[in-house]
Motif scaffolding. Structure first.
Motif, short mmCIF file in Angstrom:
data_model
loop_
_atom_site.label_atom_id
_atom_site.label_comp_id
_atom_site.label_asym_id
_atom_site.label_seq_id
_atom_site.Cartn_x
_atom_site.Cartn_y
_atom_site.Cartn_z
N LEU A 20 16.51 -17.59 42.66
CA LEU A 20 16.62 -18.58 41.59
C LEU A 20 15.97 -19.93 41.93
CD1 LEU A 20 20.25 -17.77 40.45
CD2 LEU A 20 18.13 -17.27 39.20
N GLY A 21 15.64 -20.12 43.18
CA GLY A 21 14.96 -21.36 43.56
C GLY A 21 15.85 -22.50 44.02
N PHE A 22 17.06 -22.20 44.48
CA PHE A 22 17.90 -23.24 45.08
C PHE A 22 17.24 -23.72 46.36
CE2 PHE A 22 20.94 -21.49 42.16
CZ PHE A 22 21.81 -22.53 41.88
N SER A 23 17.52 -24.94 46.75
CA SER A 23 16.95 -25.52 47.96
C SER A 23 17.74 -25.15 49.21
CB SER A 23 16.94 -27.05 47.85
OG SER A 23 16.37 -27.47 46.64
N ALA A 24 19.05 -25.01 49.05
CA ALA A 24 19.91 -24.79 50.21
C ALA A 24 21.19 -24.07 49.78
CB ALA A 24 20.28 -26.12 50.87
N ILE A 25 21.80 -23.43 50.77
CA ILE A 25 23.12 -22.81 50.58
C ILE A 25 24.10 -23.49 51.52
CG2 ILE A 25 22.26 -20.57 49.83
CD1 ILE A 25 22.92 -19.63 52.80
N GLY A 26 25.36 -23.56 51.10
CA GLY A 26 26.42 -24.09 51.94
C GLY A 26 27.41 -22.99 52.27
N ILE A 27 27.77 -22.91 53.53
CA ILE A 27 28.75 -21.92 54.00
C ILE A 27 29.93 -22.71 54.56
CG2 ILE A 27 29.18 -20.04 55.62
CD1 ILE A 27 26.13 -19.41 55.36
N VAL A 28 31.10 -22.47 53.99
CA VAL A 28 32.29 -23.28 54.28
C VAL A 28 33.07 -22.70 55.46
CG1 VAL A 28 34.44 -24.19 53.33
CG2 VAL A 28 32.41 -23.98 51.86
N LEU A 29 33.25 -23.53 56.47
CA LEU A 29 34.01 -23.14 57.65
C LEU A 29 35.36 -23.86 57.73
CD1 LEU A 29 30.82 -22.74 58.49
CD2 LEU A 29 31.91 -22.19 60.65
N TYR A 30 35.78 -24.45 56.63
CA TYR A 30 37.07 -25.13 56.59
C TYR A 30 38.15 -24.08 56.31
CZ TYR A 30 40.84 -28.22 55.04
OH TYR A 30 42.04 -28.86 54.90
N PRO A 31 39.07 -23.83 57.26
CA PRO A 31 40.03 -22.72 57.14
C PRO A 31 40.92 -22.74 55.90
CG PRO A 31 40.04 -23.62 59.37
CD PRO A 31 39.21 -24.54 58.53
N LYS A 32 41.18 -23.89 55.32
CA LYS A 32 42.07 -23.95 54.16
C LYS A 32 41.33 -23.76 52.83
CE LYS A 32 45.51 -26.81 56.43
NZ LYS A 32 46.24 -28.08 56.43
N SER A 33 40.01 -23.62 52.88
CA SER A 33 39.22 -23.45 51.67
C SER A 33 39.32 -22.02 51.13
CB SER A 33 37.75 -23.76 51.95
OG SER A 33 36.96 -23.41 50.83
N LYS A 34 39.26 -21.88 49.82
CA LYS A 34 39.23 -20.56 49.18
C LYS A 34 37.91 -19.86 49.46
CE LYS A 34 42.07 -22.26 45.41
NZ LYS A 34 42.10 -22.71 44.02
N ARG A 35 36.93 -20.61 49.94
CA ARG A 35 35.60 -20.07 50.22
C ARG A 35 35.35 -19.98 51.73
NH1 ARG A 35 36.31 -23.31 46.29
NH2 ARG A 35 35.74 -22.64 44.20
N TYR A 36 36.41 -20.04 52.51
CA TYR A 36 36.32 -20.03 53.97
C TYR A 36 35.64 -18.77 54.50
CZ TYR A 36 37.84 -19.44 58.81
OH TYR A 36 37.88 -19.22 60.15
N ILE A 37 34.74 -18.99 55.44
CA ILE A 37 34.09 -17.92 56.18
C ILE A 37 34.31 -18.21 57.67
CG2 ILE A 37 31.84 -16.89 56.76
CD1 ILE A 37 32.71 -16.28 53.90
N ASP A 38 34.74 -17.21 58.43
CA ASP A 38 34.94 -17.46 59.86
C ASP A 38 33.58 -17.63 60.54
OD1 ASP A 38 33.96 -14.96 61.16
OD2 ASP A 38 35.66 -14.03 60.16
N SER A 39 33.59 -18.25 61.71
CA SER A 39 32.33 -18.62 62.36
C SER A 39 31.45 -17.42 62.70
CB SER A 39 32.59 -19.48 63.60
OG SER A 39 33.31 -18.77 64.56
N ASN A 40 32.04 -16.29 63.03
CA ASN A 40 31.23 -15.11 63.35
C ASN A 40 30.44 -14.62 62.14
OD1 ASN A 40 31.94 -14.94 66.06
ND2 ASN A 40 33.78 -13.76 65.61
N PHE A 41 31.09 -14.55 60.98
CA PHE A 41 30.38 -14.12 59.78
C PHE A 41 29.44 -15.21 59.28
CE2 PHE A 41 30.18 -12.76 55.19
CZ PHE A 41 29.40 -11.64 55.45
#
Length: 183
Positions: A20-41
């Protein structure tokens, strides 16, 4: 215009952002977020995105992202820390100036749009990434009024927390591009 989609949780969402042409993606490593991803993934997602799109690891503090910093293009945190590729995030005027970009989060992660823009925000336009409750309807006005370097979206392009929707992502990026095209 720089447009970041935050809260990426899987590989297909990265593919969509690239397509789609986005410039960047954000990956959330904040444990209390609903979008949390652990550091390995998070490391796997960043490696997958490398060379396709800019990557940002997102959290409140540096300690929550320090294991991943080397694998991302940018670090977005809500505390000031001198690191390479810093996107300093806050809802208040920054006291420091030593960052690559300043992400003004008008809702502090709640995804609620606030039409009241503080006057001081205009002093940061060249490095400003505007965030907080943006969607395909209100992003045009923000870009027109503030003329930030970039914008950031998350919850308004989702079916549910962490589950992005291709069509919503498409409508958002098209709204951003339509404003830029008319300038």
């Amino acid at each position: 215009m720089f447009v970041k989609v935050c809260g990426i949780t899987n590989f297909i969402q990265i593919d969509w952002a690239v397509e789609l042409g986005f410039s960047a993606i954000g990956i959330v490593l904040y444990p209390k977020s609903k979008r949390y991803i652990d550091s390995n993934f998070a490391k796997k997602l960043s490696a997958y995105a490398r060379g396709k799109i800019l990557t940002v690891c997102v959290s409140l503090t540096y300690d929550e992202v320090k294991d991943c910093v080397a694998l991302f293009d940018y670090v977005q945190i809500y505390e000031y820390k001198k690191v390479k590729g810093l996107i300093y995030a806050s809802s208040t005027e920054p006291l420091c100036k030593n960052y690559d970009y300043f992400l003004y989060d008008s809702s502090m992660g709640r995804g609620v749009f606030n039409e009241d823009v503080p006057e001081w925000i205009y002093n940061y336009k060249e490095k400003l990434i505007y965030s907080g409750g943006l969607d395909e309807k209100n992003v045009r006005n923000v870009i027109d009024k503030i003329k930030p370097f970039g914008v950031d979206v998350s919850s308004s392009v989702e079916k549910s927390p962490g589950v992005k929707c291709f069509n919503k992502m498409k409508r958002f990026i098209e709204a951003c591009k339509s404003v830029v095209a008319k300038d």
